[in-house]
Scaffold this motif. Structure first.
Motif, PDB file in Angstrom:
ATOM      1  N   THR A 184      -1.172   4.097  -7.583  1.00 57.69           N
ATOM      2  CA  THR A 184      -1.741   5.716  -7.952  1.00 57.69           C
ATOM      3  C   THR A 184      -3.068   5.586  -8.794  1.00 57.69           C
ATOM      4  N   GLU A 185      -3.440   4.608  -9.340  1.00 60.51           N
ATOM      5  CA  GLU A 185      -4.760   4.734 -10.101  1.00 60.51           C
ATOM      6  C   GLU A 185      -5.850   4.673  -9.142  1.00 60.51           C
ATOM      7  N   THR A 186      -5.860   3.986  -8.096  1.00 62.66           N
ATOM      8  CA  THR A 186      -6.704   3.962  -7.008  1.00 62.66           C
ATOM      9  C   THR A 186      -7.053   5.246  -6.170  1.00 62.66           C
ATOM     10  N   TYR A 187      -5.716   5.897  -6.111  1.00 60.59           N
ATOM     11  CA  TYR A 187      -5.547   7.163  -5.383  1.00 60.59           C
ATOM     12  C   TYR A 187      -6.282   8.291  -6.321  1.00 60.59           C
ATOM     13  N   ASP A 188      -6.044   8.189  -7.642  1.00 60.97           N
ATOM     14  CA  ASP A 188      -6.612   9.180  -8.525  1.00 60.97           C
ATOM     15  C   ASP A 188      -8.070   9.204  -8.471  1.00 60.97           C
ATOM     16  N   VAL A 189      -8.541   7.695  -8.644  1.00 60.84           N
ATOM     17  CA  VAL A 189     -10.020   7.746  -8.563  1.00 60.84           C
ATOM     18  C   VAL A 189     -10.742   8.340  -7.339  1.00 60.84           C
ATOM     19  N   LEU A 190      -9.944   7.991  -6.212  1.00 55.14           N
ATOM     20  CA  LEU A 190     -10.407   8.583  -4.743  1.00 55.14           C
ATOM     21  C   LEU A 190     -10.505  10.078  -4.825  1.00 55.14           C
ATOM     22  N   MET A 191      -9.460  10.671  -5.221  1.00 53.95           N
ATOM     23  CA  MET A 191      -9.162  12.223  -5.096  1.00 53.95           C
ATOM     24  C   MET A 191     -10.427  12.486  -6.297  1.00 53.95           C
TER      25      MET A 191
ATOM     26  N   SER B 228       0.780  -1.171  -0.089  1.00 51.77           N
ATOM     27  CA  SER B 228      -0.052   0.198  -0.045  1.00 51.77           C
ATOM     28  C   SER B 228       0.860   1.268  -0.121  1.00 51.77           C
ATOM     29  N   THR B 229       0.190   2.344  -0.592  1.00 51.82           N
ATOM     30  CA  THR B 229       1.266   3.517  -0.676  1.00 51.82           C
ATOM     31  C   THR B 229       0.576   4.628   0.248  1.00 51.82           C
ATOM     32  N   PHE B 230       1.285   5.350   0.723  1.00 43.98           N
ATOM     33  CA  PHE B 230       0.957   6.394   1.799  1.00 43.98           C
ATOM     34  C   PHE B 230       1.050   7.912   1.027  1.00 43.98           C
ATOM     35  N   TYR B 231      -0.102   8.605   1.045  1.00 44.05           N
ATOM     36  CA  TYR B 231      -0.108   9.733   0.816  1.00 44.05           C
ATOM     37  C   TYR B 231      -0.182  10.691   1.737  1.00 44.05           C
TER      38      TYR B 231
ATOM     39  N   ASN C 258       2.089  14.443  -1.211  1.00 41.39           N
ATOM     40  CA  ASN C 258       3.213  14.001  -1.299  1.00 41.39           C
ATOM     41  C   ASN C 258       3.153  12.702  -1.359  1.00 41.39           C
ATOM     42  N   VAL C 259       3.979  11.753  -2.042  1.00 42.66           N
ATOM     43  CA  VAL C 259       3.828  10.348  -1.850  1.00 42.66           C
ATOM     44  C   VAL C 259       4.902  10.041  -1.149  1.00 42.66           C
ATOM     45  N   ALA C 260       4.633   9.040   0.100  1.00 40.58           N
ATOM     46  CA  ALA C 260       5.716   8.713   0.831  1.00 40.58           C
ATOM     47  C   ALA C 260       6.510   7.453   0.147  1.00 40.58           C
ATOM     48  N   LEU C 261       7.787   7.859   0.153  1.00 39.67           N
ATOM     49  CA  LEU C 261       8.812   6.830  -0.516  1.00 39.67           C
ATOM     50  C   LEU C 261       9.153   5.773   0.291  1.00 39.67           C
ATOM     51  N   GLY C 262       8.964   5.896   1.544  1.00 38.32           N
ATOM     52  CA  GLY C 262       9.298   4.787   2.598  1.00 38.32           C
ATOM     53  C   GLY C 262       8.548   5.092   3.933  1.00 38.32           C
ATOM     54  N   LEU C 263       8.392   3.977   4.454  1.00 35.88           N
ATOM     55  CA  LEU C 263       7.468   4.200   5.769  1.00 35.88           C
ATOM     56  C   LEU C 263       8.718   4.155   6.985  1.00 35.88           C
TER      57      LEU C 263
ATOM     58  N   VAL D 152      -5.013  18.341   6.676  1.00 32.53           N
ATOM     59  CA  VAL D 152      -3.948  17.683   6.248  1.00 32.53           C
ATOM     60  C   VAL D 152      -4.364  16.193   6.349  1.00 32.53           C
ATOM     61  N   LEU D 153      -4.387  15.146   5.168  1.00 30.01           N
ATOM     62  CA  LEU D 153      -4.740  14.043   5.101  1.00 30.01           C
ATOM     63  C   LEU D 153      -3.682  13.078   4.997  1.00 30.01           C
ATOM     64  N   ILE D 154      -3.848  11.711   5.689  1.00 32.91           N
ATOM     65  CA  ILE D 154      -2.972  10.609   5.452  1.00 32.91           C
ATOM     66  C   ILE D 154      -3.824   9.648   4.708  1.00 32.91           C
TER      67      ILE D 154
END
Length: 157
Positions: A115-122, A64-67, A138-143, A107-109
């Protein structure tokens, strides 16, 4: 509700691992198992402990990617903010939402598998909330660290 030294110790421990049994907690807190059970029940009933959840490792569920999203609204009218807050609260991909000072209003996490799922959500968020002026991502590059514990001072002055 007044929190004493033992309540504060328990809160720190269960925030770290809510699966600890009263027996295990009694090894760290100088109270009997039954006293710990009563205290935890009281902390839950009073709303100090709001809920207990499991933290999942994103890598073990397919990733999962964090934004991190800075969101600006057009107008801060109460009814429009209430509608947006409700939308953010109901959306499972929004992990955290903060109403903040500064250039952004929120500010949201956000988490999404790609990214496709993120784009649809936004896109859906903007179309369903006409009061949104703009957002930046901002896309999180690492946790590095992920948590939800609030440090509770054990000793209070």
């Amino acid at each position: 509700m007044e929190l004493d030294h033992f309540d504060r110790q328990l809160l720190n421990l269960v925030q770290e691992d809510a699966s600890l049994t009263a027996d295990q907690l009694s090894d760290s807190v100088a109270l009997s198992v039954s006293a710990i059970q009563r205290r935890l029940k009281r902390l839950r009933a009073s709303g100090v402990i709001m809920r207990e959840t499991a933290m999942v490792d994103p890598k073990r569920i397919g990733g999962s990617t964090f934004y991190v999203v800075a969101l600006q609204v057009e107008r801060e009218r109460p009814e429009l903010l209430t509608q947006l807050r409700r939308w953010l609260t109901d959306e499972p991909h929004v992990q955290q939402a903060f109403y903040v000072t500064g250039e952004a209003d929120f500010v949201l996490i956000v988490t999404a598998p790609d990214t496709e799922t993120y784009d649809v959500l936004m896109t859906r968020m903007v179309s369903e909330n006409a009061n949104i002026r703009r957002f930046t991502t901002n896309v999180a590059l690492g946790l590095v660290k992920r948590g939800s514990a609030i440090p509770v001072p054990v000793e209070v002055s």
